[in-house]
Design a protein around this motif. Sequence first.
Motif, PDB file in Angstrom:
ATOM      1  N   GLU A  96       0.825  -1.335   0.243  1.00  0.00           N
ATOM      2  CA  GLU A  96      -0.034  -0.076  -0.072  1.00  0.00           C
ATOM      3  C   GLU A  96       0.878   1.175   0.014  1.00  0.00           C
ATOM      4  OE1 GLU A  96      -0.230  -2.548   2.195  1.00  0.00           O
ATOM      5  OE2 GLU A  96      -2.348  -3.138   2.080  1.00  0.00           O
ATOM      6  N   ARG A  97       1.967   1.338   0.740  1.00  0.00           N
ATOM      7  CA  ARG A  97       2.691   2.598   0.991  1.00  0.00           C
ATOM      8  C   ARG A  97       3.404   2.840  -0.229  1.00  0.00           C
ATOM      9  NH1 ARG A  97       1.693   4.533   5.981  1.00  0.00           N
ATOM     10  NH2 ARG A  97       1.019   3.256   7.465  1.00  0.00           N
ATOM     11  N   LYS A  98       3.796   1.805  -1.117  1.00  0.00           N
ATOM     12  CA  LYS A  98       4.340   2.212  -2.280  1.00  0.00           C
ATOM     13  C   LYS A  98       3.623   2.485  -3.619  1.00  0.00           C
ATOM     14  CE  LYS A  98       8.488   0.264  -0.945  1.00  0.00           C
ATOM     15  NZ  LYS A  98       9.435  -0.416  -1.167  1.00  0.00           N
ATOM     16  N   ASP A 136      -5.301   6.761   5.480  1.00  0.00           N
ATOM     17  CA  ASP A 136      -4.617   6.097   6.509  1.00  0.00           C
ATOM     18  C   ASP A 136      -3.966   4.720   6.125  1.00  0.00           C
ATOM     19  OD1 ASP A 136      -5.043   8.055   8.293  1.00  0.00           O
ATOM     20  OD2 ASP A 136      -7.141   7.094   8.750  1.00  0.00           O
ATOM     21  N   TYR A 137      -3.968   4.504   4.601  1.00  0.00           N
ATOM     22  CA  TYR A 137      -3.617   3.341   4.131  1.00  0.00           C
ATOM     23  C   TYR A 137      -4.394   1.983   4.150  1.00  0.00           C
ATOM     24  CZ  TYR A 137       0.366   5.796   2.554  1.00  0.00           C
ATOM     25  OH  TYR A 137       1.296   6.947   1.989  1.00  0.00           O
TER      26      TYR A 137
END
Length: 185
Positions: A96-98, A136-137
């Motif tokens: 998710e964060r990428k 908030d992913y």
Amino acid sequence: MKLPKIIIMVVLLLFIIGCSNQKQCDLSVTQPQQFKDTTQEVSTNLIDPETLNYPSYYPKLIISCASMNVPWIRGDANFTGKVNGVIGNTAFGLEERKTKLMETTDLKPNSLIEFNAEEVKNLEKPKYKAFLLNSDYELNELPINKNSIAIPSEEGVYVYNLLVDWGKGDNTISYWFKVKVVNII
């Protein structure tokens, strides 16, 4: 006189045994030719879907909007392509964060995005679940109409996760895509 000779022989024997039990370890690791360490570049470079490996035995997927293909990157996968196939480990994909490193596709407000996953012999027709990634992913499930979703009317960048399930065992793959809603294209 015999005792010092015996002690010397025992010490010498222990030394020889100790030295012969040492193992040589080669800890060097050879990376595949396509490997490139991008840890220093990760904050400035976008992820190019063409450089990521998508196994050839995975079904093809087209995500499109108004006859324009929307690029995607594979997320996690549990896909065997077989009836009752079981995978011991998930094939992890993009996290998710990428997704912030993905390129965006500019689309008009309220456009329909369609999904078309290849059917797999002996498995069910693909079923889709779509999710929107929040700040908030966390993934929030979206209403889906068979194989399409409507994008928002508000301008902005939206990251989606599409889960495709071919059923009959471990046969799911998730895909990430990112769109930018703009009023003028």
